[in-house]
Design a protein around this motif. Structure first.
Motif, mmCIF file in Angstrom:
data_model
loop_
_atom_site.group_PDB
_atom_site.id
_atom_site.type_symbol
_atom_site.label_atom_id
_atom_site.label_comp_id
_atom_site.label_asym_id
_atom_site.label_seq_id
_atom_site.Cartn_x
_atom_site.Cartn_y
_atom_site.Cartn_z
ATOM 1 N N ASN A 198 0.853 -1.188 0.000
ATOM 2 C CA ASN A 198 0.000 0.000 0.000
ATOM 3 C C ASN A 198 0.888 1.236 0.000
ATOM 4 O OD1 ASN A 198 -1.885 1.987 0.350
ATOM 5 N ND2 ASN A 198 -2.856 1.073 2.151
ATOM 6 N N GLU A 199 0.927 1.918 -1.118
ATOM 7 C CA GLU A 199 1.754 3.124 -1.238
ATOM 8 C C GLU A 199 0.949 4.380 -0.897
ATOM 9 O OE1 GLU A 199 4.834 2.896 -1.580
ATOM 10 O OE2 GLU A 199 5.110 0.847 -2.327
ATOM 11 N N GLY A 200 0.127 4.272 0.129
ATOM 12 C CA GLY A 200 -0.675 5.414 0.550
ATOM 13 C C GLY A 200 -1.881 5.668 -0.326
ATOM 14 N N TYR A 201 -2.396 4.623 -0.970
ATOM 15 C CA TYR A 201 -3.535 4.782 -1.874
ATOM 16 C C TYR A 201 -4.795 5.180 -1.097
ATOM 17 C CZ TYR A 201 -0.431 1.998 -4.852
ATOM 18 O OH TYR A 201 0.639 1.522 -5.553
ATOM 19 N N GLY A 202 -5.565 6.068 -1.677
ATOM 20 C CA GLY A 202 -6.821 6.469 -1.074
ATOM 21 C C GLY A 202 -7.996 5.644 -1.545
ATOM 22 N N SER A 203 -7.800 4.908 -2.652
ATOM 23 C CA SER A 203 -8.877 4.099 -3.212
ATOM 24 C C SER A 203 -8.272 3.052 -4.139
ATOM 25 C CB SER A 203 -9.849 4.975 -4.014
ATOM 26 O OG SER A 203 -9.190 5.500 -5.161
ATOM 27 N N ALA A 209 -4.179 3.442 -10.895
ATOM 28 C CA ALA A 209 -3.476 4.515 -11.597
ATOM 29 C C ALA A 209 -1.968 4.313 -11.579
ATOM 30 C CB ALA A 209 -3.835 5.862 -10.978
ATOM 31 N N ALA A 210 -1.473 3.536 -10.624
ATOM 32 C CA ALA A 210 -0.035 3.272 -10.548
ATOM 33 C C ALA A 210 0.410 2.184 -11.510
ATOM 34 C CB ALA A 210 0.346 2.882 -9.119
ATOM 35 N N TYR A 326 -7.868 -11.499 -4.028
ATOM 36 C CA TYR A 326 -6.849 -10.476 -4.260
ATOM 37 C C TYR A 326 -7.394 -9.059 -4.251
ATOM 38 C CZ TYR A 326 -4.574 -14.736 -5.895
ATOM 39 O OH TYR A 326 -4.089 -16.013 -5.996
ATOM 40 N N TYR A 327 -8.444 -8.804 -5.012
ATOM 41 C CA TYR A 327 -8.918 -7.433 -5.138
ATOM 42 C C TYR A 327 -9.696 -6.981 -3.907
ATOM 43 C CZ TYR A 327 -7.592 -8.386 -9.981
ATOM 44 O OH TYR A 327 -6.897 -8.743 -11.106
ATOM 45 N N GLN A 328 -10.502 -7.866 -3.328
ATOM 46 C CA GLN A 328 -11.188 -7.490 -2.095
ATOM 47 C C GLN A 328 -10.190 -7.260 -0.964
ATOM 48 O OE1 GLN A 328 -14.462 -6.816 -1.368
ATOM 49 N NE2 GLN A 328 -14.839 -6.890 -3.579
ATOM 50 N N ALA A 329 -9.111 -8.048 -0.947
ATOM 51 C CA ALA A 329 -8.077 -7.850 0.077
ATOM 52 C C ALA A 329 -7.429 -6.482 -0.071
ATOM 53 C CB ALA A 329 -7.032 -8.954 -0.025
ATOM 54 N N ILE A 330 -7.166 -6.074 -1.312
ATOM 55 C CA ILE A 330 -6.608 -4.740 -1.548
ATOM 56 C C ILE A 330 -7.592 -3.664 -1.116
ATOM 57 C CG2 ILE A 330 -5.913 -3.127 -3.368
ATOM 58 C CD1 ILE A 330 -4.688 -5.536 -4.846
ATOM 59 N N ASP A 331 -8.872 -3.837 -1.474
ATOM 60 C CA ASP A 331 -9.898 -2.878 -1.029
ATOM 61 C C ASP A 331 -9.886 -2.722 0.487
ATOM 62 O OD1 ASP A 331 -11.094 -1.915 -3.367
ATOM 63 O OD2 ASP A 331 -12.455 -3.620 -3.524
ATOM 64 N N PHE A 332 -9.843 -3.854 1.198
ATOM 65 C CA PHE A 332 -9.877 -3.812 2.669
ATOM 66 C C PHE A 332 -8.624 -3.131 3.214
ATOM 67 C CE2 PHE A 332 -9.264 -5.409 6.956
ATOM 68 C CZ PHE A 332 -10.537 -5.377 7.497
ATOM 69 N N ALA A 333 -7.472 -3.469 2.655
ATOM 70 C CA ALA A 333 -6.219 -2.875 3.139
ATOM 71 C C ALA A 333 -6.210 -1.367 2.937
ATOM 72 C CB ALA A 333 -5.037 -3.519 2.428
ATOM 73 N N ILE A 334 -6.702 -0.917 1.792
ATOM 74 C CA ILE A 334 -6.757 0.523 1.561
ATOM 75 C C ILE A 334 -7.720 1.193 2.533
ATOM 76 C CG2 ILE A 334 -7.490 2.291 -0.090
ATOM 77 C CD1 ILE A 334 -6.439 0.450 -2.319
ATOM 78 N N ALA A 335 -8.888 0.586 2.711
ATOM 79 C CA ALA A 335 -9.902 1.177 3.591
ATOM 80 C C ALA A 335 -9.422 1.247 5.030
ATOM 81 C CB ALA A 335 -11.195 0.367 3.503
ATOM 82 N N HIS A 336 -8.602 0.291 5.447
ATOM 83 C CA HIS A 336 -8.152 0.232 6.839
ATOM 84 C C HIS A 336 -6.690 0.642 7.006
ATOM 85 C CE1 HIS A 336 -11.841 -2.164 6.844
ATOM 86 N NE2 HIS A 336 -11.926 -1.863 8.111
ATOM 87 N N LYS A 337 -6.126 1.216 5.940
ATOM 88 C CA LYS A 337 -4.771 1.775 5.979
ATOM 89 C C LYS A 337 -3.731 0.735 6.432
ATOM 90 C CE LYS A 337 -6.519 6.463 6.801
ATOM 91 N NZ LYS A 337 -6.827 6.603 5.405
ATOM 92 N N LEU A 338 -3.866 -0.470 5.938
ATOM 93 C CA LEU A 338 -2.877 -1.508 6.201
ATOM 94 C C LEU A 338 -1.760 -1.404 5.176
ATOM 95 C CD1 LEU A 338 -5.256 -4.520 6.937
ATOM 96 C CD2 LEU A 338 -4.077 -3.053 8.596
#
Length: 402
Positions: A198-203, A209-210, A326-338
């Motif tokens: 997580n490179e500080g993504y907001g969404s 975009a990266a 994979y994608y839901q895990a990324i969604d959760f990590a972004i939402a919870h700033k992991l």
């Protein structure tokens, strides 16, 4: 084997090494103080790695998943300080096979057995069934951390000798522990996994975009296809977890386990136990169609990471595995700033989905000098091959080049 006790010769005056055959013999607060590196009287918060927690290991043993009968006899090493408090510990198991480890030594066992040796039993320092890097020498905060880690390593070798084990294997330790083991004469091995950072993504769109344009388009297409059949996604965690959820997920787990391993490792009661004792460290991602759960992924939540562990499905749908795991895990990590998502062992297909290669480690002590020489030669060549593969895969990064 019952509990044994010996006076430590290497530790500070008055320290005692013990072996217990059940993690339940250790107070949870004391074990977790070592696992977190904190004092048990303090509020340690969520452990970075839930798989070395007392609750997780106790659930494995209490549920009958990691026991003598399944070839995982607990032989946990404990180091008590001179005041009688637990200063350090090491989760160890006497094993009669090589299943559920994700660091493969079957060829070593076969070769040794053909030469007339007995490879089993062997001693394993690990979190059973869990290919996740984490501390294996668990030392409470203090000025003697490295010394106490070395004491545990040396004591584990002594324990292996006492148990007439052919070898001692420390799987998925931290790099620092791996290097210390190498200094003490262990054979060193490494491999690779795929983790998302997580490179500080907001969404999720910020993450996309990266990526290179072609990869962005492919992932958007996969997410759309995964849900085309009217599938809905639900996150379940904490107090919302029920036995009905575990019944549904166990059916998924058994289906996958029966096809991949032949005999699944975890019992149904394991899931109930973790649901009772560590619900806030669990994320269950469910895919539902017409109100019925048809697939799911079990994740564990650490202090700064999400760990994907098990997946299963009763229906096959295009790209659903990628979406749920994979994608839901990324969604959760972004939402919870992991900071990261660790998606488990193997799987170069994860690379195209934003998960990059990271090294993993293991350290091995082998009693027989002949087998040790043969394995050492093999590992020298294997380490070079792994390094080359990590380099090549790094060139295939899906991210835009700066």
């Amino acid at each position: 084997m019952g509990d044994i006790e010996q006076r430590s010769q290497a530790a500070e005056d008055g320290a005692v090494l013990r072996v217990v055959s059940r993690v339940a013999a250790v107070p949870a607060a004391e074990w977790d103080a070592c696992a977190s590196g904190a004092d048990p009287s303090g509020n340690t918060g969520r452990l970075d790695n839930p798989f070395i927690s007392h609750a997780f290991l106790h659930a494995l043993e209490e549920s009958g998943s990691a026991t003598r009968m399944t070839g995982w006899l607990p032989q946990h090493l404990l180091l008590d300080d001179k005041a009688g408090g637990l200063a350090a510990c090491m989760p160890c198991y006497l094993k009669s096979h090589s299943y559920g480890e994700y660091v493969f030594d079957h060829a070593w066992a076969d070769a040794y057995e053909r030469a007339g040796g007995n490879y089993y039993p062997k001693l394993q320092a690990a979190a059973p069934f869990t290919p996740v890097t984490g501390r294996r020498m668990l030392v409470r905060d203090g000025s003697n951390r490295t010394e106490r880690e070395a004491i545990l390593l040396q004591a584990a070798v002594t324990l292996a000798e006492r148990l007439d084990a052919s070898s001692l294997h420390i799987t998925f330790p931290t790099r620092e522990e791996w290097e210390l083991a190498g200094k003490l004469g262990f054979l060193l091995r490494n491999d690779q996994q795929f983790h998302w950072r997580n490179e500080g993504y907001g969404s999720f769109e910020d993450f996309l975009a990266a990526l290179a344009s072609r990869k962005r388009k492919a992932i958007r297409g996969e997410r759309k296809r995964a849900l085309e059949s009217g599938i809905e996604i639900e996150w379940v965690t904490g107090a919302d977890l029920t036995e009905a959820h575990w019944d549904a997920f166990f059916a998924f787990y058994m289906d996958t386990g029966s096809r991949k391993w032949g005999s699944p490792y975890l019992t149904r009661s394991f899931f109930s136990l973790i649901g009772e004792t560590m619900p806030d460290q669990i994320l269950l991602v469910l895919a539902k169609r017409r109100g019925r759960a048809i697939a799911g992924a079990l994740n564990f939540i650490g202090a700064d990471a999400l760990y994907g562990r098990y997946w299963g499905a009763l229906e096959e749908h295009p790209c659903l595995h990628f979406e749920v795991c994979y994608y839901q895990a990324i969604d959760f990590a972004i939402a919870h700033k992991l900071a990261r998502v660790e998606a488990g062992a193997q799987g170069a297909h994860k690379l195209a989905r934003g998960y990059l290669t990271v090294p993993t480690y293991s350290a091995h002590w082998i009693s027989d000098p002949g087998l040790r020489r043969a394995v050492a030669d093999y590992l020298r060549r294997e380490r070079a091959a792994v390094a080359r593969e990590i380099g090549l895969l790094g060139e295939e990064s899906p991210y835009r080049r700066s």
